[in-house]
Design a protein around this motif. Structure first.
Motif, PDB file in Angstrom:
ATOM      1  N   ASN A   1      -1.449  53.064 -29.055  1.00  0.00           N
ATOM      2  CA  ASN A   1      -0.770  52.800 -27.997  1.00  0.00           C
ATOM      3  C   ASN A   1       0.842  52.391 -28.479  1.00  0.00           C
ATOM      4  O   ASN A   1       1.499  51.788 -27.555  1.00  0.00           O
ATOM      5  N   LEU A   2       1.103  52.614 -29.609  1.00  0.00           N
ATOM      6  CA  LEU A   2       2.501  52.167 -30.056  1.00  0.00           C
ATOM      7  C   LEU A   2       3.706  53.044 -29.203  1.00  0.00           C
ATOM      8  O   LEU A   2       4.594  52.587 -28.625  1.00  0.00           O
ATOM      9  N   ALA A   3       3.358  54.445 -29.146  1.00  0.00           N
ATOM     10  CA  ALA A   3       4.422  55.244 -28.539  1.00  0.00           C
ATOM     11  C   ALA A   3       4.377  54.751 -27.010  1.00  0.00           C
ATOM     12  O   ALA A   3       5.645  54.890 -26.382  1.00  0.00           O
ATOM     13  N   ARG A   4       3.032  54.328 -26.495  1.00  0.00           N
ATOM     14  CA  ARG A   4       3.157  53.795 -24.979  1.00  0.00           C
ATOM     15  C   ARG A   4       4.089  52.631 -24.947  1.00  0.00           C
ATOM     16  O   ARG A   4       4.986  52.627 -23.918  1.00  0.00           O
ATOM     17  N   ILE A   5       3.968  51.850 -25.808  1.00  0.00           N
ATOM     18  CA  ILE A   5       4.775  50.403 -25.844  1.00  0.00           C
ATOM     19  C   ILE A   5       6.188  50.923 -25.726  1.00  0.00           C
ATOM     20  O   ILE A   5       6.914  50.492 -25.043  1.00  0.00           O
ATOM     21  N   HIS A   6       6.770  51.960 -26.952  1.00  0.00           N
ATOM     22  CA  HIS A   6       7.965  52.054 -26.838  1.00  0.00           C
ATOM     23  C   HIS A   6       8.607  52.898 -25.353  1.00  0.00           C
ATOM     24  O   HIS A   6       9.694  52.280 -24.852  1.00  0.00           O
ATOM     25  N   ARG A   7       7.655  53.651 -24.757  1.00  0.00           N
ATOM     26  CA  ARG A   7       7.981  54.402 -23.562  1.00  0.00           C
ATOM     27  C   ARG A   7       8.090  52.994 -22.465  1.00  0.00           C
ATOM     28  O   ARG A   7       8.991  53.429 -21.663  1.00  0.00           O
ATOM     29  N   LEU A   8       7.054  52.542 -22.522  1.00  0.00           N
ATOM     30  CA  LEU A   8       6.946  51.606 -21.070  1.00  0.00           C
ATOM     31  C   LEU A   8       7.938  50.613 -21.419  1.00  0.00           C
ATOM     32  O   LEU A   8       8.590  50.064 -20.279  1.00  0.00           O
ATOM     33  N   SER A   9       8.537  49.903 -22.460  1.00  0.00           N
ATOM     34  CA  SER A   9       9.653  49.240 -22.676  1.00  0.00           C
ATOM     35  C   SER A   9      10.932  49.838 -22.002  1.00  0.00           C
ATOM     36  O   SER A   9      11.705  49.147 -21.494  1.00  0.00           O
ATOM     37  N   LYS A  10      10.867  51.112 -22.440  1.00  0.00           N
ATOM     38  CA  LYS A  10      12.167  51.782 -21.767  1.00  0.00           C
ATOM     39  C   LYS A  10      12.069  51.881 -20.248  1.00  0.00           C
ATOM     40  O   LYS A  10      13.124  51.612 -19.373  1.00  0.00           O
ATOM     41  N   VAL A  11      10.756  52.353 -19.816  1.00  0.00           N
ATOM     42  CA  VAL A  11      10.681  52.147 -18.379  1.00  0.00           C
ATOM     43  C   VAL A  11      10.869  51.010 -17.542  1.00  0.00           C
ATOM     44  O   VAL A  11      11.611  50.895 -16.459  1.00  0.00           O
ATOM     45  N   ALA A  12      10.583  49.872 -18.302  1.00  0.00           N
ATOM     46  CA  ALA A  12      10.866  48.568 -17.650  1.00  0.00           C
ATOM     47  C   ALA A  12      12.253  48.158 -17.384  1.00  0.00           C
ATOM     48  O   ALA A  12      12.849  47.765 -16.375  1.00  0.00           O
ATOM     49  N   ALA A  13      13.087  48.611 -18.696  1.00  0.00           N
ATOM     50  CA  ALA A  13      14.425  48.542 -18.418  1.00  0.00           C
ATOM     51  C   ALA A  13      15.134  49.414 -17.605  1.00  0.00           C
ATOM     52  O   ALA A  13      16.155  48.952 -16.717  1.00  0.00           O
ATOM     53  N   ALA A  14      14.424  50.502 -17.416  1.00  0.00           N
ATOM     54  CA  ALA A  14      15.219  51.451 -16.506  1.00  0.00           C
ATOM     55  C   ALA A  14      14.911  50.909 -14.960  1.00  0.00           C
ATOM     56  O   ALA A  14      15.876  50.903 -14.157  1.00  0.00           O
ATOM     57  N   CYS A  15      13.860  50.377 -14.722  1.00  0.00           N
ATOM     58  CA  CYS A  15      13.273  49.916 -13.458  1.00  0.00           C
ATOM     59  C   CYS A  15      14.434  48.799 -12.920  1.00  0.00           C
ATOM     60  O   CYS A  15      14.664  48.725 -11.958  1.00  0.00           O
ATOM     61  N   MET A  16      14.482  47.940 -14.111  1.00  0.00           N
ATOM     62  CA  MET A  16      15.300  46.689 -14.019  1.00  0.00           C
ATOM     63  C   MET A  16      16.887  47.179 -13.634  1.00  0.00           C
ATOM     64  O   MET A  16      17.402  46.595 -12.596  1.00  0.00           O
ATOM     65  N   TRP A  17      17.311  48.168 -14.289  1.00  0.00           N
ATOM     66  CA  TRP A  17      18.762  48.389 -14.158  1.00  0.00           C
ATOM     67  C   TRP A  17      18.752  49.175 -12.513  1.00  0.00           C
ATOM     68  O   TRP A  17      19.906  48.803 -11.992  1.00  0.00           O
ATOM     69  N   VAL A  18      17.952  50.043 -12.151  1.00  0.00           N
ATOM     70  CA  VAL A  18      18.015  50.529 -10.978  1.00  0.00           C
ATOM     71  C   VAL A  18      17.796  49.540  -9.883  1.00  0.00           C
ATOM     72  O   VAL A  18      18.566  49.338  -8.772  1.00  0.00           O
ATOM     73  N   ALA A  19      16.960  48.568  -9.899  1.00  0.00           N
ATOM     74  CA  ALA A  19      16.864  47.239  -9.109  1.00  0.00           C
ATOM     75  C   ALA A  19      17.903  46.542  -9.002  1.00  0.00           C
ATOM     76  O   ALA A  19      18.286  45.907  -8.085  1.00  0.00           O
ATOM     77  N   PHE A  20      18.700  46.326  -9.988  1.00  0.00           N
ATOM     78  CA  PHE A  20      19.896  45.589 -10.201  1.00  0.00           C
ATOM     79  C   PHE A  20      20.999  46.370  -9.330  1.00  0.00           C
ATOM     80  O   PHE A  20      21.703  45.609  -8.571  1.00  0.00           O
ATOM     81  N   ALA A  21      20.870  47.451  -9.724  1.00  0.00           N
ATOM     82  CA  ALA A  21      22.188  48.206  -9.020  1.00  0.00           C
ATOM     83  C   ALA A  21      22.044  48.361  -7.464  1.00  0.00           C
ATOM     84  O   ALA A  21      22.896  48.152  -6.797  1.00  0.00           O
TER      85      ALA A  21
END
Lengths: 113, 151
Positions: free
Chosen positions: B34-54
């Protein structure tokens, strides 16, 4: 502390994790202090309003800029090795900074405003 | 349009919250699988927050003044005076934490216990702050409703 101990303590976390972790803590506290400054001083608030058209946009830009700038800067010190600190110390700084930054904001609007 | 913007803000905020929760659970059970998934999901979380923030920031700067006036004239002025005022600044803190998440999660979390600890602490802070923001948002919306009902 010997050189070996320093190496083993900092080897656990990457340069970016250490540098941006400290930058995060600092930016969190500055975020809280900037709230107090702009809400307490109409001149500060007006100045921030004037810069981008809205005080909140200026506020966000300053804090995000500070985070990226300090994180980048701390990563370049010690000959490019980044800031040296143990994982435990980083976590203490990070959690203290975030909690303090949050408490400044909540405390100010609860009792200071 | 105003309502769609606001709902998108909440949608991406919840997306960030759930994705970070997934990162937390995966990190607690970190393995080569699940290591690759953790890396990917941490970026998805950041992307979601940047969109929510904007989106939230756009709505706050352009549309919120109408809601603010309704709240302040209604029976729940604290919905703006405390909850909106704290929310608009706590989300900056949240954005910093979520931006930091993929940085902290970038290494080999399977082999590195210290890196795992940092990710777990950061994810826990994100989840706590995101839930606070969601709660604040609900109270602000209720403040508008109370203001309109009192008219």
């Amino acid at each position: 502390m010997s050189a070996h101990e320093v190496k083993s303590e900092t080897a656990g976390l990457s340069k970016s994790t250490r540098s941006f972790g400290v930058a995060l803590a600092l930016a969190s506290v500055v975020n809280g202090l900037l709230v107090v400054a702009k809400e307490s001083s109409p001149a500060v608030q007006a100045g921030m309003q004037k810069l981008t058209g809205h005080h909140w946009i200026t506020h966000s830009t300053i804090i995000l800029g500070l985070f990226f700038l300090v994180g980048w800067g701390l990563g370049r010190i010690n000959g490019g090795q980044g800031i040296r600190l143990t994982p435990g110390k980083l976590l203490s700084i990070l959690v203290s900074g975030v909690v303090l930054g949050g408490l400044i904001i909540i405390g100010f609007y609860l009792v200071g405003d | 349009m105003n309502e769609v913007i606001l709902m998108a803000h909440v949608l991406f905020g919840v997306g960030c919250l759930l994705t970070t929760l997934w990162v937390l659970v995966d990190t607690l059970n970190a393995s080569p699988k699940n290591l690759a998934r953790i890396h990917r999901l941490s970026k998805v979380a950041a992307a979601c927050m940047w969109v929510a923030f904007a989106i939230g920031g756009y709505w706050y700067v352009v549309f919120y003044k109408v809601d603010k006036a309704i709240i302040l004239k209604g029976p729940w002025p604290f919905a703006h005076q405390f909850f909106m005022e704290t929310k608009e600044h706590l989300v900056i803190l949240l954005l910093l934490l979520v931006t930091y998440l993929p940085i902290a999660a970038a290494g080999n979390l399977v082999a590195n216990r210290d890196a795992r600890r940092v990710v777990l602490v950061v994810a826990t802070l994100i989840i706590g702050l995101a839930l606070t923001a969601e709660g604040d948002g609900a109270i602000i919306a209720m403040g508008v409703k109370m203001g309109l009902l009192a008219r």
